[in-house]
Design a protein around this motif. Structure first.
Motif, PDB file in Angstrom:
ATOM      1  N   ARG A   1     -23.698  59.660  72.091  1.00  7.59           N
ATOM      2  CA  ARG A   1     -23.733  60.850  71.233  1.00  7.59           C
ATOM      3  C   ARG A   1     -22.926  61.984  71.857  1.00  7.59           C
TER       4      ARG A   1
ATOM      5  N   LEU B   1     -19.094  61.166  71.470  1.00  5.65           N
ATOM      6  CA  LEU B   1     -18.539  61.454  70.145  1.00  5.65           C
ATOM      7  C   LEU B   1     -18.529  62.952  69.863  1.00  5.65           C
ATOM      8  N   SER B   2     -19.541  63.661  70.366  1.00  9.02           N
ATOM      9  CA  SER B   2     -19.588  65.109  70.164  1.00  9.02           C
ATOM     10  C   SER B   2     -18.443  65.800  70.902  1.00  9.02           C
TER      11      SER B   2
ATOM     12  N   VAL C   1     -18.059  59.823  61.266  1.00  9.96           N
ATOM     13  CA  VAL C   1     -17.913  61.020  62.092  1.00  9.96           C
ATOM     14  C   VAL C   1     -16.519  61.613  61.911  1.00  9.96           C
TER      15      VAL C   1
ATOM     16  N   ASP D   1     -24.045  67.654  64.304  1.00  8.31           N
ATOM     17  CA  ASP D   1     -25.350  67.167  64.767  1.00  8.31           C
ATOM     18  C   ASP D   1     -26.045  66.361  63.676  1.00  8.31           C
TER      19      ASP D   1
ATOM     20  N   LEU E   1     -24.378  62.975  63.444  1.00 14.59           N
ATOM     21  CA  LEU E   1     -24.758  62.142  64.587  1.00 14.59           C
ATOM     22  C   LEU E   1     -26.210  61.702  64.493  1.00 14.59           C
TER      23      LEU E   1
END
Length: 228
Positions: free
Chosen positions: A85, A88-89, A146, A215, A218
């Motif tokens: 997470r 990817l963020s 995403v 967020d 995700l």
């Protein structure tokens, strides 16, 4: 044969290489957007004849491919987080910051992926974040989801920035200028949900809005990964 596979011609009479060509093109795009980029204008900036560039490039589309791949090198972090997470963020936020430095990137995001080394490395980093956590099809759909959010959010933010420059009005000034019209429309009672949003909703800055939406996306990916 892609533009990255094509051998470079001899460096004469004006020394040229793909790196110098791309650097000149990025500078032109940063100054005036994609409309300011052409093989002729890049050649002029380098002090070379336009025909010299055809030894490196066949079309303007190839030049744009090189442009995208060049700035995608700014997206990759020096170290990849271990948590999927966070990985990817980080990539998503770095993509946004890169697009804000190079606004023209928003016009080229979301199409066919570039096949340059930086573009492939970004895709690899996204897929590697989910490696071993799920099957490859689920990982592909997660990365696509995403990326779709990031592309859409970036394009909207860049469009707002361009509108602000075109009109000379900040977001707050535009809202005040259009306030009487919006008020009269809401007073008709035809838009109750919109009226509630206007009167009771909290206004947040672009970065907060981007982070919140990311967020939520995700969260959806995490829920999918948790399914048996």
């Amino acid at each position: 044969m892609t533009v990255w596979d094509r051998p470079e011609p001899p460096h004469r009479p004006v020394p040229l290489d793909r790196e110098r060509i791309v650097a000149a093109a990025v500078a032109l795009a940063d100054e005036g957007g994609l409309a300011a980029v052409s093989l002729r204008k890049v050649a002029a900036r380098l002090g070379a004849g336009p025909m010299r560039l055809y030894g490196f490039l066949s079309t303007k589309e190839e030049l744009f491919d090189l442009l995208v791949d060049e700035v995608q090198g700014e997206i990759l972090p020096e170290e990849r987080p271990d948590d999927w997470r966070e990985a990817l963020s980080v990539l998503s936020h770095r993509t946004r910051r890169t697009a804000l430095r190079h606004e023209w990137l928003a016009d080229l995001l979301g199409g066919r992926p570039t096949l340059g080394p930086n573009g492939l490395a970004v895709t690899e980093a996204k897929l590697a974040a989910l490696d071993g956590l799920t099957d490859i099809d689920t990982a592909l759909r997660a990365v696509e989801t995403v990326s779709a959010y990031v592309t859409g959010a970036i394009r909207r933010e860049i469009a707002d920035l361009r509108a602000e420059r075109a009109t000379g009005l900040s977001e707050q000034e535009w809202q005040r200028a259009s306030g009487p019209h919006v008020t009269s429309m809401l007073a008709t009672g035809r838009f109750p949900a919109l009226a509630k949003a206007v009167h009771d909703g909290t206004d947040v800055d672009a970065e907060t809005s981007f982070a919140t939406g990311l967020d939520w996306v995700l969260d959806a990916v995490a829920a999918q990964l948790a399914r048996p």
